[in-house]
Write an enzyme that holds these catalytic residues in place. Structure first.
Site, short mmCIF file in Angstrom:
data_model
loop_
_atom_site.label_atom_id
_atom_site.label_comp_id
_atom_site.label_asym_id
_atom_site.label_seq_id
_atom_site.Cartn_x
_atom_site.Cartn_y
_atom_site.Cartn_z
N LYS A 127 1.38 -1.50 0.01
CA LYS A 127 -0.15 -0.12 -0.33
C LYS A 127 0.96 0.76 -0.07
CE LYS A 127 -3.52 -0.61 2.15
NZ LYS A 127 -5.20 0.13 2.68
N GLU A 211 -0.84 8.61 5.86
CA GLU A 211 -1.67 9.61 5.75
C GLU A 211 -2.60 10.59 6.39
OE1 GLU A 211 -2.85 7.37 2.72
OE2 GLU A 211 -4.35 6.89 2.83
N LYS A 212 -3.33 11.91 5.44
CA LYS A 212 -3.66 12.42 5.90
C LYS A 212 -5.55 11.54 6.79
CE LYS A 212 -5.83 16.92 7.76
NZ LYS A 212 -5.52 16.97 8.42
N ILE A 214 -9.39 11.33 6.49
CA ILE A 214 -10.67 12.49 6.45
C ILE A 214 -12.09 12.23 7.26
CG2 ILE A 214 -11.77 12.98 4.49
CD1 ILE A 214 -9.67 12.52 2.58
N LYS A 248 -16.23 -3.20 3.37
CA LYS A 248 -17.49 -2.68 2.94
C LYS A 248 -19.02 -3.07 2.40
CE LYS A 248 -14.70 -1.69 -0.86
NZ LYS A 248 -13.79 -2.18 -2.30
N GLU A 286 -8.99 2.61 -6.01
CA GLU A 286 -10.01 3.11 -4.88
C GLU A 286 -9.64 4.56 -4.53
OE1 GLU A 286 -11.08 -0.93 -2.82
OE2 GLU A 286 -9.89 0.32 -1.52
N GLU A 299 -5.38 3.10 -2.44
CA GLU A 299 -5.04 1.76 -2.40
C GLU A 299 -5.77 1.03 -4.06
OE1 GLU A 299 -5.46 -1.53 -0.33
OE2 GLU A 299 -8.26 -1.83 -0.36
N ARG A 303 -6.82 -7.37 -8.93
CA ARG A 303 -8.26 -8.59 -8.61
C ARG A 303 -9.70 -8.51 -9.23
NH1 ARG A 303 -10.58 -7.66 -4.18
NH2 ARG A 303 -9.75 -7.28 -1.67
N VAL A 306 -15.06 -8.42 -4.67
CA VAL A 306 -15.65 -8.87 -4.97
C VAL A 306 -17.46 -7.57 -5.29
CG1 VAL A 306 -17.80 -8.96 -2.58
CG2 VAL A 306 -15.05 -9.65 -2.22
P1 ADP Z 1 -8.10 -1.60 3.56
O1 ADP Z 1 -6.90 -2.26 2.61
O2 ADP Z 1 -7.86 -2.31 4.64
O3 ADP Z 1 -9.33 -2.40 3.07
P2 ADP Z 1 -8.15 1.03 2.26
O4 ADP Z 1 -7.41 1.55 2.20
O5 ADP Z 1 -8.79 0.32 1.07
O6 ADP Z 1 -8.22 -0.27 3.16
O7 ADP Z 1 -9.42 1.70 3.58
C1 ADP Z 1 -9.95 1.06 4.42
C2 ADP Z 1 -11.35 2.30 4.08
O8 ADP Z 1 -10.60 2.46 5.59
C3 ADP Z 1 -11.72 3.09 3.90
O9 ADP Z 1 -13.18 2.57 2.72
C4 ADP Z 1 -12.05 4.74 5.02
O10 ADP Z 1 -13.46 4.39 4.85
C5 ADP Z 1 -11.15 4.05 5.67
N1 ADP Z 1 -10.18 4.53 5.43
C6 ADP Z 1 -8.33 4.78 5.08
N2 ADP Z 1 -7.63 5.92 4.48
C7 ADP Z 1 -8.52 6.97 5.12
C8 ADP Z 1 -8.10 7.99 5.26
N3 ADP Z 1 -7.04 8.79 4.82
N4 ADP Z 1 -8.90 8.87 6.43
C9 ADP Z 1 -9.82 8.58 6.00
N5 ADP Z 1 -10.69 7.60 5.90
C10 ADP Z 1 -9.61 6.47 5.47
#
Ligand code: ADP
Length: 478
Positions: A127, A211-212, A214, A248, A286, A299, A303, A306
């Site tokens: 990531k 990271e920041k 949100i 999700k 994403e 990220e 693949r 789902v």
């Molecule tokens: P994973 O690989 O575990 O699925 P992700 O990086 O895709 O992790 O993040 C999954 C969820 O976590 C996002 O859909 C969001 O809800 C939350 N999230 C991830 N990064 C942030 C961020 N920088 N700010 C706010 N929410 C975040």
């Protein structure tokens, strides 16, 4: 018809091994059957009565129930591939699907891995690396660390630059695990240690980046397909903001929030970025959208997702067949059956509810025996499931029992269809998330499309309590 867009003109694989279980193994089986390709199922001892075993042309037991001993056991899967003499492997999602070493082993055994190259999995699968690669390829990212953080001091330094709140994330993360929100400098040390040890035990790798954070984002992701001749297309977006514990629960396409101009601009940007990184096969990029409507890469999943079905419903493209054809050397036009320039997006609106076998209070997976199972049907309803009446839900794997999808001319019709389909879905003997989905579907803000990834925080608790009562009634057959 010109040869370049005829899907029937490509010599396909003769036999594919499906290195997965559950609904996705069946989904891949369906595509293979429609393409006239023989299938080999692999299964653990806990899955000997599973439908993917029953419907495959051949089935080979690869070990005991625990996934590390079976579905994640590369030598066992490769032995099955050799015994059955397959020419390709489809990994599905989860398990070995994003394991670059597995893709390499397939390559060295002259078995085609149906997915991107090992190099692309390595680049976009980690990531923190993917963040940098995405930025180099012209995608907007959130301010954060340059790669992995050396220690908590570096984390504190970067957090001060970026500004609180920040989120610590595991480089090897997935499934919403290994993430910690940090709101002030005082919290960083304790969260750093906790995230590191959680990541080390969950992924065997404690590396973290930052990271920041949100506050009220929407999760919006773009589906791409890329052939092995340098062509990349996007198939629009999916909105996946309805989550609990960062996982999700409901996905839809198109997003109720994305306007056509932004869709086109971002879709093209994503396709250009994937071309630049040399990506092939299916992938998902994403993003988080902030309150101002800006999108930031978080990220990539290298693949099949789902939630790929909602994209299939609004594009008419069979993504699994496209993956198989691309792996066999097809052009994009051959893979999807028409000129990619002629893709119409969206054709109506589609929504998916993930029906999990879970305790409605704690969301913990709830294994057990299904005593009655009836799937809804009718116009615009699709159910992807490997469950059946009298089936056992083993405790070893993830809790997804069925993906219920509804497609309508517009969002309102899709939602009404989903509501009536949820009412007509009977699953008895185990707890499921159906009552929770019914509650969400009835929520005025959800119906108005006004929600963020925090939607479930205020909603899940009372809903879980009430759904528990209904679920108990359902278990009793009331
Ligand atoms: P994973 O690989 O575990 O699925 P992700 O990086 O895709 O992790 O993040 C999954 C969820 O976590 C996002 O859909 C969001 O809800 C939350 N999230 C991830 N990064 C942030 C961020 N920088 N700010 C706010 N929410 C975040």
């Amino acid at each position: 018809m010109s040869v370049s867009s005829s899907p029937n003109s490509i010599p396909l694989f003769k036999k594919i091994l499906i290195a997965n279980r559950g609904e996705i193994a069946l989904r891949i089986l369906c595509a293979c059957k429609e393409l006239g390709i023989k299938t080999v199922a692999v299964y653990s001892e806990a899955d000997r009565h599973a439908l993917h075993v029953r419907f495959a042309d051949e089935a080979i037991c690869i070990g005991p129930p625990r996934s590390t001993d079976s579905y994640l056991n590369i030598p066992a899967v490769m032995s099955a591939a050799e015994i059955a003499n397959v020419d390709a492997i489809h990994p599905g999602y989860g398990f070995l699907s994003e394991n670059a070493s597995f893709a390499e082993v397939c390559e060295s055994c002259h078995v085609k891995f149906i997915g991107p190259t090992p190099a692309a999995i390595r680049l976009m699968g980690g990531k923190d690396q993917a963040r940098e690669a995405a930025q180099r390829a012209g995608l907007p990212i959130l301010p954060g660390s340059n790669g992995v953080l050396a220690d908590e001091e570096e984390a504190a330094r970067v957090a001060a630059q970026v500004g609180y709140p920040v989120i610590l994330k595991a480089s090897a993360g997935g499934g919403g695990r290994g993430m910690r929100i940090v709101r002030s400098p005082e919290e960083i040390a304790v969260h750093f240690a906790a995230a590191q040890s959680e990541a080390a035990s969950a992924f065997g790798n404690g590396a973290l980046y930052l990271e920041k954070y949100i506050e009220q984002p929407r999760h919006i992701e773009f589906q791409v397909l890329a052939d092995e001749h340098g062509n990349v297309m996007h198939l629009g977006e999916r909105e996946c903001s309805i989550q609990r514990r960062h996982q999700k629960l409901i996905e839809e396409s198109p997003s109720p929030r994305l306007d056509p101009a932004t869709r086109q601009k971002m879709g093209e940007r994503v396709a250009r970025a994937m071309k630049q990184v040399g990506y092939t096969n299916a992938g998902t990029i994403e993003f988080l959208m902030d309150a101002g409507g800006e999108l930031y890469f978080i990220e990539m999943n290298t693949r099949l997702q789902v939630e790929h079905g909602v994209t299939e419903l609004v594009t008419g493209v069979d993504l699994v067949k496209a993956q198989i054809r691309i792996a066999a050397g097809a052009s994009l036009a051959q893979a999807i059956g028409f000129d990619p320039e002629r893709l119409i997006f969206p054709r109506g609106h589609a929504i998916e509810c993930r029906i999990n076998a879970e305790n409605p209070e704690t969301f913990a997976p709830s294994a057990g025996h299904i005593t009655a199972f009836h799937v809804p049907g009718g116009t615009g309803v699709r159910v992807d499931s490997a469950a059946y009446s009298e089936a056992d839900i083993p405790p070893y794997y993830d809790s997804l029992v069925a993906k219920l999808m509804a497609h309508g001319q517009d969002r309102e019709e899709a939602l009404r269809r989903m509501q009536r389909a949820l009412e007509m879905f009977i699953i008895e003997g185990i707890h499921t998330s159906i009552p929770l989905h019914r509650k969400i579907l009835a929520d005025p803000e959800f119906r108005a499309g006004e929600f963020t990834t925090r939607f479930m925080e205020r909603f899940a608790k009372p809903a879980a309590r009430r759904s528990n009562q209904r679920d108990n009634q359902q278990r009793r057959g009331a």
